[in-house]
Design a protein around this motif. Structure first.
Motif, PDB file in Angstrom:
ATOM      1  N   SER A  33       0.198  -0.910   0.305  1.00 52.25           N
ATOM      2  CA  SER A  33       0.039  -0.172  -0.309  1.00 52.25           C
ATOM      3  C   SER A  33       0.837   1.348   0.257  1.00 52.25           C
ATOM      4  O   SER A  33       0.394   2.273  -0.611  1.00 52.25           O
ATOM      5  CB  SER A  33      -0.836  -0.050   1.412  1.00 52.25           C
ATOM      6  OG  SER A  33      -0.131   0.591   2.700  1.00 52.25           O
ATOM      7  N   ILE A  34       1.906   1.340   1.008  1.00 47.85           N
ATOM      8  CA  ILE A  34       2.966   2.176   0.576  1.00 47.85           C
ATOM      9  C   ILE A  34       3.730   2.747  -0.744  1.00 47.85           C
ATOM     10  O   ILE A  34       3.783   3.850  -1.493  1.00 47.85           O
ATOM     11  CB  ILE A  34       4.339   2.472   1.610  1.00 47.85           C
ATOM     12  CG1 ILE A  34       3.524   2.123   3.062  1.00 47.85           C
ATOM     13  CG2 ILE A  34       4.975   3.412   0.760  1.00 47.85           C
ATOM     14  CD1 ILE A  34       4.914   1.835   4.282  1.00 47.85           C
ATOM     15  N   ALA A  35       3.884   1.465  -1.102  1.00 47.97           N
ATOM     16  CA  ALA A  35       4.514   1.301  -2.863  1.00 47.97           C
ATOM     17  C   ALA A  35       3.430   2.086  -3.099  1.00 47.97           C
ATOM     18  O   ALA A  35       3.878   2.777  -4.415  1.00 47.97           O
ATOM     19  CB  ALA A  35       5.074   0.153  -2.805  1.00 47.97           C
ATOM     20  N   LEU A  36       2.370   1.863  -3.466  1.00 48.57           N
ATOM     21  CA  LEU A  36       1.242   1.927  -4.691  1.00 48.57           C
ATOM     22  C   LEU A  36       0.954   4.191  -3.722  1.00 48.57           C
ATOM     23  O   LEU A  36       0.329   4.393  -5.437  1.00 48.57           O
ATOM     24  CB  LEU A  36      -0.319   1.188  -4.761  1.00 48.57           C
ATOM     25  CG  LEU A  36      -0.411   0.000  -4.744  1.00 48.57           C
ATOM     26  CD1 LEU A  36      -1.240  -0.754  -4.594  1.00 48.57           C
ATOM     27  CD2 LEU A  36       0.331  -0.124  -6.400  1.00 48.57           C
ATOM     28  N   PRO A  79      -9.913   1.006  -5.268  1.00 51.70           N
ATOM     29  CA  PRO A  79      -8.695   1.378  -5.428  1.00 51.70           C
ATOM     30  C   PRO A  79      -7.590   0.307  -4.645  1.00 51.70           C
ATOM     31  O   PRO A  79      -8.178  -0.627  -3.374  1.00 51.70           O
ATOM     32  CB  PRO A  79      -8.609   2.674  -4.179  1.00 51.70           C
ATOM     33  CG  PRO A  79      -9.913   3.346  -4.603  1.00 51.70           C
ATOM     34  CD  PRO A  79     -10.706   1.858  -4.762  1.00 51.70           C
ATOM     35  N   ALA A  80      -6.726  -0.665  -5.068  1.00 53.97           N
ATOM     36  CA  ALA A  80      -6.329  -1.228  -3.869  1.00 53.97           C
ATOM     37  C   ALA A  80      -5.137  -0.728  -2.891  1.00 53.97           C
ATOM     38  O   ALA A  80      -5.297  -1.136  -2.005  1.00 53.97           O
ATOM     39  CB  ALA A  80      -4.607  -1.921  -5.264  1.00 53.97           C
ATOM     40  N   VAL A  81      -4.648   0.429  -3.180  1.00 48.07           N
ATOM     41  CA  VAL A  81      -4.523   1.223  -2.123  1.00 48.07           C
ATOM     42  C   VAL A  81      -5.517   0.721  -0.338  1.00 48.07           C
ATOM     43  O   VAL A  81      -4.839   1.065   0.608  1.00 48.07           O
ATOM     44  CB  VAL A  81      -3.901   2.450  -2.068  1.00 48.07           C
ATOM     45  CG1 VAL A  81      -3.555   3.177  -0.403  1.00 48.07           C
ATOM     46  CG2 VAL A  81      -2.899   2.751  -3.214  1.00 48.07           C
ATOM     47  N   GLU A  82      -6.253   1.253  -0.815  1.00 46.33           N
ATOM     48  CA  GLU A  82      -7.329   1.297   0.571  1.00 46.33           C
ATOM     49  C   GLU A  82      -8.127  -0.465   0.870  1.00 46.33           C
ATOM     50  O   GLU A  82      -7.855  -0.676   1.524  1.00 46.33           O
ATOM     51  CB  GLU A  82      -8.537   2.184   0.144  1.00 46.33           C
ATOM     52  CG  GLU A  82      -8.598   3.458   0.402  1.00 46.33           C
ATOM     53  CD  GLU A  82      -7.650   4.039   1.028  1.00 46.33           C
ATOM     54  OE1 GLU A  82      -8.238   3.291   2.242  1.00 46.33           O
ATOM     55  OE2 GLU A  82      -7.270   4.922   0.448  1.00 46.33           O
TER      56      GLU A  82
END
Length: 292
Positions: free
Chosen positions: A188-191, A229-232
């Protein structure tokens, strides 16, 4: 950082890292450069790695610190490689470290009572020997008798077996090392740096987390299939896994109380009979010359 008074308990490595990382995030959000923020944090805490002269050297300092700091170094490298906002990334890492430490603390508190009780009960056979001597029975002659030698050997073996069995049960009840959902947190940090999922996976793997693609495969598939969203999704999954780890740790600790009855019934009580009751009977029988 505030220096610890001698009367205060030392914080764990994970909690020290969580506090320091959170302070780094606050300083970065206030506008300080990474190197300047690290200088303030590392310079005020005894035992931390020395202050780095530039931001690129900070992960190396964290690696040299070892322990939990290596995980912080991995997250730092991931964030700086993809250009992710460093302050929010460090806040997320601090939260993850706190959750992991809280899970370990919960398990330690839950294990304290049954583990202490098991250790005390483990000395019950030795107490039986003390009682035999205190009541004035002839322990020496009992031990010289073949039956007495067998009882003593079996009792001592059962005591050792009970202690090892108990230690193994307590050890298996401990939480596994590492941080639950760590791969999801790193990805998630990377995205959050705006890169693609494939690029984020490559960065996380190169930074030292090769299992990220396997652990996050379902979440990534859900994101691609639904358009969410992949991050969430990854952050939510990381939080869910940390919560599940805390719950599982408490359950393991709760089950330990019942499992500790196994070495008690199979080893400790028979050892008490062999080392405490049997010498009394043998002493009475040998002194009365009945059947011997």
């Amino acid at each position: 950082m505030r220096r610890r008074r001698p009367s205060e308990p030392a914080a764990s490595d994970a909690m020290t890292a969580a506090i320091s990382v959170h302070r780094l995030a606050v300083l970065l959000q206030a506008g300080l450069t990474p190197a300047r923020a690290w200088h303030h944090v590392a310079g005020g805490e005894q035992g931390l790695a020395g202050a780095a002269h530039d931001a690129a050297a900070i992960p190396g300092e964290l690696d040299r610190r070892g322990g939990t700091w290596r995980e912080v170094a991995v997250a730092w490298r991931v964030a700086t490689t993809v250009g992710a906002p460093l302050a929010p990334s460090l806040r997320a890492i601090a939260d993850a470290l706190r959750d992991a430490e809280q899970a370990r603390a919960d398990v330690a508190v839950a294990l304290a009572e049954p583990a202490t009780t098991a250790r005390l009960i483990g000395w019950l056979p030795a107490l039986g020997v003390v009682l035999v001597v205190a009541f004035g029975f002839d322990v020496a002659s009992t031990l010289l008798h073949p039956v007495g030698l067998v009882c003593a050997a079996l009792g001592a073996g059962l005591m050792v077996g009970a202690r090892r069995w108990t230690a193994a049960l307590v050890r298996r009840a401990q939480p596994p090392p590492g941080i639950a959902g760590w791969e999801h947190e790193l990805l998630s940090i990377a995205l959050s740096g705006g890169v693609s999922i494939d690029r984020a996976l490559d960065v996380v793997t190169a930074a030292g987390c090769p299992s990220a693609s396997e652990a996050t495969a379902d979440t990534i598939a859900l994101s691609r299939g639904s358009g969410a969203p992949a991050v969430e999704l990854l952050r939510a999954e990381a939080e869910d896994r940390r919560l599940a780890a805390r719950t599982e740790g408490r359950l393991r600790a709760a089950r330990l109380g019942g499992r500790l009855l196994l070495p008690l019934g199979a080893c400790t009580l028979p050892a008490f009979l062999l080392l405490g009751v049997a010498p009394m009977l043998l002493s009475v029988l040998t002194s009365s010359s009945i059947g011997f």
